[in-house]
Design a protein around this motif. Structure first.
Motif, PDB file in Angstrom:
ATOM      1  N   ASN A  15      48.169  47.918  31.650  1.00 40.21           N
ATOM      2  CA  ASN A  15      47.828  46.995  32.731  1.00 40.21           C
ATOM      3  C   ASN A  15      46.344  46.662  32.743  1.00 40.21           C
ATOM      4  OD1 ASN A  15      50.445  46.708  33.742  1.00 40.21           O
ATOM      5  ND2 ASN A  15      50.275  48.560  35.002  1.00 40.21           N
ATOM      6  N   TRP A  16      45.511  47.655  32.430  1.00 43.83           N
ATOM      7  CA  TRP A  16      44.069  47.392  32.370  1.00 43.83           C
ATOM      8  C   TRP A  16      43.737  46.408  31.251  1.00 43.83           C
ATOM      9  CZ3 TRP A  16      39.693  47.220  34.666  1.00 43.83           C
ATOM     10  CH2 TRP A  16      38.504  47.212  33.940  1.00 43.83           C
ATOM     11  N   LYS A  19      44.636  43.001  32.370  1.00 41.81           N
ATOM     12  CA  LYS A  19      43.676  42.473  33.344  1.00 41.81           C
ATOM     13  C   LYS A  19      42.427  41.942  32.657  1.00 41.81           C
ATOM     14  CE  LYS A  19      45.803  43.553  37.254  1.00 41.81           C
ATOM     15  NZ  LYS A  19      46.223  42.507  38.238  1.00 41.81           N
ATOM     16  N   ILE A  20      41.884  42.697  31.731  1.00 38.13           N
ATOM     17  CA  ILE A  20      40.635  42.256  31.113  1.00 38.13           C
ATOM     18  C   ILE A  20      40.868  41.118  30.140  1.00 38.13           C
ATOM     19  CG2 ILE A  20      39.576  44.511  31.423  1.00 38.13           C
ATOM     20  CD1 ILE A  20      40.142  45.135  28.508  1.00 38.13           C
ATOM     21  N   HIS A  22      42.825  38.627  30.855  1.00 44.26           N
ATOM     22  CA  HIS A  22      42.993  37.427  31.706  1.00 44.26           C
ATOM     23  C   HIS A  22      41.968  37.506  32.838  1.00 44.26           C
ATOM     24  CE1 HIS A  22      46.919  38.066  29.755  1.00 44.26           C
ATOM     25  NE2 HIS A  22      47.002  36.728  29.743  1.00 44.26           N
ATOM     26  N   PRO A  23      40.679  37.324  32.494  1.00 45.84           N
ATOM     27  CA  PRO A  23      39.625  37.548  33.499  1.00 45.84           C
ATOM     28  C   PRO A  23      39.698  36.589  34.679  1.00 45.84           C
ATOM     29  CG  PRO A  23      38.727  36.490  31.534  1.00 45.84           C
ATOM     30  CD  PRO A  23      40.134  36.874  31.211  1.00 45.84           C
ATOM     31  N   THR A  26      42.486  37.680  37.034  1.00 40.39           N
ATOM     32  CA  THR A  26      42.089  38.923  37.712  1.00 40.39           C
ATOM     33  C   THR A  26      41.029  38.650  38.767  1.00 40.39           C
ATOM     34  OG1 THR A  26      42.563  40.162  35.692  1.00 40.39           O
ATOM     35  CG2 THR A  26      41.201  41.240  37.357  1.00 40.39           C
ATOM     36  N   GLU A  29      42.586  37.138  41.841  1.00 41.80           N
ATOM     37  CA  GLU A  29      43.276  38.126  42.679  1.00 41.80           C
ATOM     38  C   GLU A  29      42.313  38.825  43.624  1.00 41.80           C
ATOM     39  OE1 GLU A  29      45.760  40.908  40.640  1.00 41.80           O
ATOM     40  OE2 GLU A  29      46.355  39.441  39.118  1.00 41.80           O
ATOM     41  N   PRO A 296      47.807  37.055  44.663  1.00 46.47           N
ATOM     42  CA  PRO A 296      47.789  38.481  44.293  1.00 46.47           C
ATOM     43  C   PRO A 296      49.148  39.155  44.439  1.00 46.47           C
ATOM     44  CG  PRO A 296      45.903  37.943  45.672  1.00 46.47           C
ATOM     45  CD  PRO A 296      46.795  36.749  45.694  1.00 46.47           C
ATOM     46  N   ARG A 299      51.446  38.132  41.554  1.00 44.21           N
ATOM     47  CA  ARG A 299      51.078  38.832  40.324  1.00 44.21           C
ATOM     48  C   ARG A 299      51.561  40.280  40.356  1.00 44.21           C
ATOM     49  NH1 ARG A 299      48.649  36.699  35.798  1.00 44.21           N
ATOM     50  NH2 ARG A 299      47.086  38.370  35.762  1.00 44.21           N
ATOM     51  N   TYR A 303      54.208  41.973  37.706  1.00 40.87           N
ATOM     52  CA  TYR A 303      53.910  43.180  36.931  1.00 40.87           C
ATOM     53  C   TYR A 303      54.993  44.232  37.126  1.00 40.87           C
ATOM     54  CZ  TYR A 303      49.194  41.367  36.096  1.00 40.87           C
ATOM     55  OH  TYR A 303      48.124  40.619  35.702  1.00 40.87           O
TER      56      TYR A 303
END
Length: 316
Positions: A15-16, A19-20, A22-23, A26, A29, A296, A299, A303
């Motif tokens: 997941n991290w 996230k990074i 798709h800046p 993220t 959110e 948010p 999303r 997930y």
């Protein structure tokens, strides 16, 4: 246990990485809820909050002289109006106490004998008012059904406890609200509205309709009789318009019968806080929260669904 921890670390790392990679998503959110909250805080700091102290409204224009003014007519004027319009004042139930009460009132108000009608009980009165024969006058068929302007229904008699209702024949209409010449609607959508300050409309509604006049006359009679600790069966009627209690030297005159200078004023307003922030944002609060938290949450849901699908695929 070790397998579950490794699986959790692997999911968090995945997941991290998502996230990074798709800046912009993220960042959206994080920023969208923050912008919404900061906007509300900015609006809140710009508006004023005014504290209104307790205030009474005993002043000219707020006082209503019950039974002695243009707003609240006297009982004599009320009876004359009924006589001119061929309307009646109903009483229920048909008992000796009710008839004696009418006799006492007729000594002070002779017109009452011409416009008063007695019904056996309240249910019969309601059945007649709701029937198709209500208010029909047909001279050929010798049918004359009176129109009822109001009714006084006794539920319990004295000598110490008197329970009665005043019912007026008024049709509620939403057009022209508030109409001060109609009784206010006690079941409608305007009942629980919050009104800041004072509104004279309810007082005028009860004044113009004659409600306060009827209540004044009935309460005066009840108080005059109840304070002697007797009931209606112990009344001796006098020719001069007064009445005397049997076995007593007390003689009640018209001045004792109807108290003078009864006035109605609105209740004072308690101290309250007028917060302009709530009135400004109440129309857009739902939209702001929707815009701020929809992305948010969507999303987060996506997930969760992807993780569930991935777990099911790995188990298979």
């Amino acid at each position: 246990m070790a397998s579950s921890q490794r699986q959790l670390r692997a999911m968090l790392r995945k997941n991290w990485l998502l996230k990074i990679r798709h800046p912009f998503a993220t960042l959206a959110e994080i920023l969208l809820p923050t912008i919404v909250m900061l906007s509300l805080i900015a609006i809140r700091t710009r508006v004023d909050t005014q504290i209104h102290p307790a205030q009474a409204y005993v002043r000219k224009g707020m006082l209503v002289e019950v039974g002695n003014s243009e707003v609240s007519a006297s009982f004599d004027s009320f009876l004359k109006l009924l006589l001119n319009r061929h309307e009646y004042l109903a009483f229920a139930p048909d008992t000796n106490q009710t008839r004696k009460m009418l006799d006492v009132l007729s000594l002070r108000y002779p017109l009452l004998q011409m416009v008063a009608t007695i019904y056996k009980d309240e249910s019969i009165l309601e059945t007649y008012i709701r029937s198709d024969l209500y208010g029909i006058h047909d001279s050929t068929s010798n049918i004359s059904n009176p129109k009822i302007r109001g009714a006084i229904v006794f539920h319990e008699y004295g000598p110490q406890v008197f329970d009665y209702s005043i019912r007026l024949n008024h049709t509620w209409a939403f057009s022209g609200f508030p109409d001060v010449k109609t009784i206010m609607d006690v079941n409608g959508p305007y009942l629980n509205d919050l009104e800041l300050g004072v509104s004279i409309a309810p007082t005028l509604q009860y004044s113009f309709s004659g409600f306060l006049t009827l209540q004044q006359v009935m309460d005066a009679l009840i108080i005059s009789v109840a304070k002697q600790d007797v009931n209606y069966s112990a009344i001796n009627y006098q020719v001069d318009g007064s009445f005397q209690l049997l076995g007593s030297e007390v003689r009640l005159t018209s001045s004792e019968f109807i108290p003078a200078n009864i006035r109605i004023v609105p209740f004072p307003t308690r101290e309250y806080t007028d917060d302009e922030f709530e009135s400004l944002v109440k129309a857009v609060m739902g939209v702001l929260y929707l815009l701020g938290f929809l992305f948010p949450i969507s999303r987060l849901v996506s997930y969760s669904v992807f993780e569930k699908v991935g777990l099911q695929g790995s188990v298979r």
